[in-house]
Write an enzyme that holds these catalytic residues in place. Structure first.
Site, mmCIF file in Angstrom:
data_model
loop_
_atom_site.group_PDB
_atom_site.id
_atom_site.type_symbol
_atom_site.label_atom_id
_atom_site.label_comp_id
_atom_site.label_asym_id
_atom_site.label_seq_id
_atom_site.Cartn_x
_atom_site.Cartn_y
_atom_site.Cartn_z
ATOM 1 N N ARG A 1 0.854 -1.189 0.000
ATOM 2 C CA ARG A 1 0.000 0.000 0.000
ATOM 3 C C ARG A 1 0.885 1.232 0.000
ATOM 4 N NH1 ARG A 1 -5.307 0.172 3.658
ATOM 5 N NH2 ARG A 1 -5.664 -1.508 2.181
ATOM 6 N N LYS B 1 2.285 -7.860 4.606
ATOM 7 C CA LYS B 1 1.824 -6.643 3.930
ATOM 8 C C LYS B 1 2.978 -5.653 3.956
ATOM 9 C CE LYS B 1 -2.207 -5.029 2.315
ATOM 10 N NZ LYS B 1 -3.324 -5.716 1.680
ATOM 11 N N ASP C 1 -1.826 -3.111 -4.117
ATOM 12 C CA ASP C 1 -2.817 -2.710 -3.117
ATOM 13 C C ASP C 1 -3.203 -1.259 -3.411
ATOM 14 O OD1 ASP C 1 -4.040 -3.880 -0.518
ATOM 15 O OD2 ASP C 1 -3.464 -1.888 0.101
ATOM 16 N N THR D 1 -12.713 -12.701 -7.662
ATOM 17 C CA THR D 1 -13.241 -12.232 -6.374
ATOM 18 C C THR D 1 -14.768 -12.320 -6.372
ATOM 19 O OG1 THR D 1 -11.395 -10.699 -6.161
ATOM 20 C CG2 THR D 1 -13.301 -10.274 -4.769
ATOM 21 N N GLY E 1 -22.531 -0.584 -4.939
ATOM 22 C CA GLY E 1 -21.265 -0.418 -5.663
ATOM 23 C C GLY E 1 -21.168 -1.413 -6.798
ATOM 24 N N GLY F 1 -18.754 -1.484 -9.268
ATOM 25 C CA GLY F 1 -17.435 -1.322 -9.885
ATOM 26 C C GLY F 1 -16.978 -2.684 -10.370
ATOM 27 N N ASN F 2 -15.681 -2.955 -10.231
ATOM 28 C CA ASN F 2 -15.136 -4.204 -10.765
ATOM 29 C C ASN F 2 -15.786 -5.440 -10.165
ATOM 30 O OD1 ASN F 2 -13.320 -2.987 -12.540
ATOM 31 N ND2 ASN F 2 -11.944 -2.518 -10.836
ATOM 32 N N ASN G 1 -14.030 -4.617 1.549
ATOM 33 C CA ASN G 1 -13.147 -4.868 2.699
ATOM 34 C C ASN G 1 -13.630 -4.100 3.923
ATOM 35 O OD1 ASN G 1 -11.004 -6.642 2.004
ATOM 36 N ND2 ASN G 1 -10.177 -5.071 0.641
#
Ligand code: NAD
Length: 370
Positions: A49, A85, A119, A154, A184, A186-187, A265
């Site tokens: 990130r 991460k 990320d 996903t 939402g 979106g993708n 998330n």
């Protein structure tokens, strides 16, 4: 020895991290922290990130929290991966090739204990630059052996988890005629709409993008509703696929759906408080990091030699994990979030208890001879 509460060792002791790596390359301006939480199940995998943190403490807090989350996500998904991460402290406009190549060298120095990916604020191009310095990276472009857009995988995992939740809560194997509200498109959200529409589900959708709404309206006959209206609809499933923190004290009293199953998330604003409210209201909540693990399954397959059909088929197994977790939560009288935590910890414990089989190579004698 008693450590001061705010010391780094005290924090990692509480959260169970194995290793924290501070990476500094003055020439490229790289300042990054890699968090390796737990490698019992396999190498620690998690994205990088990039964020303009106000201070180092915030960056450290984020990497500790996110890397620990990845351990639980991989464990629940049944993958041979641990949790890790990384955070790079910078503004998006400060990104350079040199910064990511310098970062790649640090990742490489860990010899595969940590494997990185995209990320927030990092993209395929950045991972391609990391790839120039290390093979311990996923999410690179298909030309370099990458897995491409993870969103369909996903969304298929979310779809499988949603189906399992419907069977558990409503006793129905067939989704035909059910109503699902998708926040939402979106993708992830739009692919999820596609899978649901194929099964004869009536869709209600909200988004801030008029173009995206028009697309799902046209493609799947979805009914467009307002951004606030989506919470209070009389539907069978509410599927959050946009932002985090949307299950909170303002929205929970509005919810009529008996099931929450979506890809976003960090859906619960406060895991304990809002998880408990959902339980008391008998609203089945599919823990976000379990149901949205398809993206992780996708990059895991990249490590094995990418095959999209295999990744898609493995994402369907998320339905089994959700089903097991919902039944465990009911049996133990705990929230589904607590049940997924225990599910992950049981798996990690069982692997950590496997007997080490000594050979000359891995024993002290072998090391003396080298
Ligand atoms: P995206 O940016 O493509 O889609 C998010 C959509 O939400 C956008 O269309 C955006 O306009 C919309 N949106 C923003 N604010 C909104 C609001 N107030 N009300 C309604 N809609 C709003 O992102 P994505 O890749 O589809 O990811 C969606 C969520 O799933 C995120 O929380 C992401 O972290 C999580 N997730 C994604 C993946 C993946 O493979 N893409 C994997 C795991 C988790």
């Amino acid at each position: 020895m008693n450590l001061p509460m705010n010391s780094l060792f005290s924090q990692v002791e509480t959260m169970g991290h194995e290793q924290i790596v501070y990476c500094h390359d003055p020439k490229s301006g790289l300042r990054a922290i890699i968090g390796i939480h737990d490698t019992t199940l396999g190498p620690a995998l998690g994205g990088t990130r990039l964020w303009a943190y106000d201070n180092e403490e915030d960056a450290l807090r984020d990497v500790l929290r996110l890397s620990r989350g990845m351990t639980y996500k991989a464990a629940c998904a049944g993958l041979s991966l641990g949790g890790g991460k990384a955070v790079i402290i910078a503004r998006p406009e400060q990104k350079t090739e040199a910064m990511f190549r310098a970062f790649g060298r640090f990742v490489n120095s860990l010899g595969g204990r940590y494997i990185t990916a995209e990320d927030v604020n990092t993209c395929v191009t950045d991972m391609n630059n990391v790839r120039m310095e290390t093979r311990f990276v996923t999410g690179v472009s298909p030309a370099l052996g990458g897995s491409g857009d993870p969103s369909p995988v996903t969304a298929l995992g979310v779809f499988a988890g949603l189906k399992a939740a419907v069977e558990y809560r409503l006793g129905k194997k067939d989704l035909r005629g059910l109503k699902v509200a998708v926040q939402g498109v979106g993708n992830v959200g739009r692919y999820l709409c596609g899978y649901l529409a194929e099964q004869g589900v009536k869709l209600y959708v909200s988004d801030i993008s008029v173009d995206r709404l028009k697309e799902v309206e046209r493609a799947h006959g979805a009914t467009v509703v307002g951004q606030d209206e989506i919470y209070g609809l009389d539907v069978d499933v509410f599927a959050p696929c946009a932002l985090g923190g949307i299950l909170n004290s303002k929205t929970l009293p509005l919810l009529k759906a008996p099931i929450v199953a979506g890809g976003a998330n960090n859906q619960l604003e406060d895991e304990k408080v809002h998880g408990q409210i959902l339980k008391e209201r008998r609203i089945v909540y599919c823990p976000d990091y379990v149901i949205n693990a398809g993206g992780l399954i996708n990059v895991y397959n990249e490590l094995l030699g990418y095959d999209r059909e295999k990744a898609l088929s493995e994402a369907k197994s998320i339905g089994n994990s959700i089903s097991a977790i919902l039944h465990d939560a009911e049996k133990e009288g705990i929230t589904t979030q607590e049940a997924s935590g225990r599910f992950a910890e049981r798996r990690i414990k069982s692997i950590s208890e496997l007997k080490q089989m000594n050979t000359l190579e891995n024993s002290g004698i072998g090391r003396m001879h080298r």
